[in-house]
Design a protein around this motif. Structure first.
Motif, PDB file in Angstrom:
ATOM      1  N   LEU A  79       0.825  -1.199   0.000  1.00 23.26           N
ATOM      2  CA  LEU A  79       0.000   0.000   0.000  1.00 23.26           C
ATOM      3  C   LEU A  79       0.868   1.262   0.000  1.00 23.26           C
ATOM      4  O   LEU A  79       0.582   2.228  -0.721  1.00 23.26           O
ATOM      5  CB  LEU A  79      -0.921   0.003   1.220  1.00 23.26           C
ATOM      6  CG  LEU A  79      -2.038  -1.037   1.250  1.00 23.26           C
ATOM      7  CD1 LEU A  79      -2.734  -1.021   2.602  1.00 23.26           C
ATOM      8  CD2 LEU A  79      -3.040  -0.772   0.137  1.00 23.26           C
ATOM      9  N   ALA A  80       1.926   1.247   0.807  1.00 21.71           N
ATOM     10  CA  ALA A  80       2.801   2.417   0.891  1.00 21.71           C
ATOM     11  C   ALA A  80       3.500   2.670  -0.432  1.00 21.71           C
ATOM     12  O   ALA A  80       3.617   3.826  -0.880  1.00 21.71           O
ATOM     13  CB  ALA A  80       3.824   2.228   2.007  1.00 21.71           C
ATOM     14  N   VAL A  81       3.972   1.616  -1.085  1.00 23.11           N
ATOM     15  CA  VAL A  81       4.658   1.780  -2.367  1.00 23.11           C
ATOM     16  C   VAL A  81       3.695   2.299  -3.433  1.00 23.11           C
ATOM     17  O   VAL A  81       4.054   3.169  -4.243  1.00 23.11           O
ATOM     18  CB  VAL A  81       5.306   0.453  -2.814  1.00 23.11           C
ATOM     19  CG1 VAL A  81       5.792   0.546  -4.258  1.00 23.11           C
ATOM     20  CG2 VAL A  81       6.467   0.103  -1.896  1.00 23.11           C
ATOM     21  N   ALA A  82       2.466   1.784  -3.448  1.00 25.99           N
ATOM     22  CA  ALA A  82       1.478   2.263  -4.422  1.00 25.99           C
ATOM     23  C   ALA A  82       1.206   3.749  -4.232  1.00 25.99           C
ATOM     24  O   ALA A  82       1.091   4.508  -5.207  1.00 25.99           O
ATOM     25  CB  ALA A  82       0.189   1.462  -4.289  1.00 25.99           C
ATOM     26  N   TYR A 135      13.439  -2.762   2.644  1.00 29.75           N
ATOM     27  CA  TYR A 135      12.950  -1.547   1.997  1.00 29.75           C
ATOM     28  C   TYR A 135      12.716  -1.844   0.522  1.00 29.75           C
ATOM     29  O   TYR A 135      13.545  -2.486  -0.135  1.00 29.75           O
ATOM     30  CB  TYR A 135      13.984  -0.436   2.169  1.00 29.75           C
ATOM     31  CG  TYR A 135      13.442   0.968   2.086  1.00 29.75           C
ATOM     32  CD1 TYR A 135      12.389   1.378   2.904  1.00 29.75           C
ATOM     33  CD2 TYR A 135      14.001   1.902   1.222  1.00 29.75           C
ATOM     34  CE1 TYR A 135      11.905   2.676   2.849  1.00 29.75           C
ATOM     35  CE2 TYR A 135      13.529   3.208   1.158  1.00 29.75           C
ATOM     36  CZ  TYR A 135      12.469   3.579   1.980  1.00 29.75           C
ATOM     37  OH  TYR A 135      11.986   4.867   1.926  1.00 29.75           O
ATOM     38  N   PRO A 136      11.605  -1.402  -0.052  1.00 29.22           N
ATOM     39  CA  PRO A 136      11.282  -1.734  -1.443  1.00 29.22           C
ATOM     40  C   PRO A 136      12.357  -1.262  -2.420  1.00 29.22           C
ATOM     41  O   PRO A 136      12.992  -0.221  -2.225  1.00 29.22           O
ATOM     42  CB  PRO A 136       9.958  -0.999  -1.687  1.00 29.22           C
ATOM     43  CG  PRO A 136       9.375  -0.788  -0.334  1.00 29.22           C
ATOM     44  CD  PRO A 136      10.537  -0.595   0.580  1.00 29.22           C
ATOM     45  N   ALA A 137      12.533  -2.039  -3.482  1.00 24.33           N
ATOM     46  CA  ALA A 137      13.552  -1.695  -4.479  1.00 24.33           C
ATOM     47  C   ALA A 137      13.286  -0.335  -5.103  1.00 24.33           C
ATOM     48  O   ALA A 137      14.209   0.468  -5.282  1.00 24.33           O
ATOM     49  CB  ALA A 137      13.611  -2.776  -5.556  1.00 24.33           C
ATOM     50  N   SER A 138      12.019  -0.057  -5.439  1.00 26.88           N
ATOM     51  CA  SER A 138      11.700   1.220  -6.081  1.00 26.88           C
ATOM     52  C   SER A 138      11.980   2.391  -5.148  1.00 26.88           C
ATOM     53  O   SER A 138      12.497   3.435  -5.577  1.00 26.88           O
ATOM     54  CB  SER A 138      10.239   1.242  -6.520  1.00 26.88           C
ATOM     55  OG  SER A 138       9.373   1.036  -5.409  1.00 26.88           O
TER      56      SER A 138
END
Length: 248
Positions: A79-82, A135-138
């Motif tokens: 959700l946070a990445v979106a 932590y997300p790659a993006s």
């Protein structure tokens, strides 16, 4: 008032306020979900030429509401990445106005904005190492692009908070303002942004973010827009230009 995202539009600027003061404006799952459709609506509004993201009161955003992470950390991260990606893709200039804590998910949101202005005394941190979260790659790539590999590794490895002086030095923020001057400077800068060519801004944002390589598309947009002719005429006539090309 329930935790929520508030927004208003005035003088061609949309202001989105993270409102959860009981938890230093931590983002709940519902708030993460609400941000992308809110941004879609504001992007489609011709009255909006720039967007400011800020927090209620004296804090920007202390990250995700930890209670959200107890159920499904993976879902919370998705959700946070979106939300972060929706903010990064907003087609008009975006500015984070930061007071107090800008930590975790809050730092993701700030990094996704085009510009970041901070009040003296603000604190920044990227804290997944404190929670054992990858932590997300993006998000990692965006942070590296903003502050460089060494500073990004320091923030990610340590999870420590840094002050505005260090944030400015590393490029995490663009300007630091004395207490009480942030709102005035944000208003001044957004007035400048909304007076400029949206055509120039939209193309520059796409190119700078590396989201596409569409030189021919933007050349065609420029040729048919009239903005260049208006800009040159205004310069020669010593008046303010009136640009008409708009994000659609």
């Amino acid at each position: 008032m329930e935790p929520q995202l508030l927004h208003r539009v005035a003088d061609s600027v949309a202001t989105v306020v993270v409102h959860h003061p009981a938890k230093r404006n931590a983002m709940t799952a519902a708030m993460w979900r609400a941000l992308p459709p809110l941004l879609d609506g504001l992007a489609a509004d011709p009255a909006v030429r720039a967007l400011v993201l800020t927090g209620e009161g004296g804090t920007f955003c202390a990250g995700a509401d930890i209670s959200t992470l107890r159920g499904s950390p993976r879902e919370a991260q998705t959700l946070a990445v979106a939300a972060e990606e929706a903010l990064a893709a907003f087609p008009k200039p975006t500015l984070a106005a930061v007071r107090g804590h800008c930590v975790g998910g809050g730092s993701q949101l700030a990094a996704a904005c085009d510009l970041r202005l901070a009040e003296e005394g603000a604190l920044f941190g990227v804290t997944p190492a404190k929670l054992g979260i990858v932590y997300p790659a993006s998000s990692t790539r965006r942070l590296v692009a903003l502050v460089g590999p060494a500073a990004a590794k320091y923030l990610l490895f340590s999870g420590e908070l840094i002050d505005t002086e260090r944030a400015l030095r590393t490029g995490l923020v663009d300007e630091v303002l004395p207490a009480g001057d942030l709102d005035k400077r944000v208003a001044e800068l957004t007035r400048t942004l909304v007076s400029r060519s949206q055509l120039t801004q939209a193309a520059a944002k796409e190119f700078a973010d590396g989201r596409a390589d569409r030189d021919a598309h933007w050349a065609a947009q420029a040729a048919g827009s009239g903005d260049t002719a208006e800009g040159v005429a205004a310069f020669l006539e010593r008046r303010q230009p009136h640009f008409t090309w708009a994000v659609s």
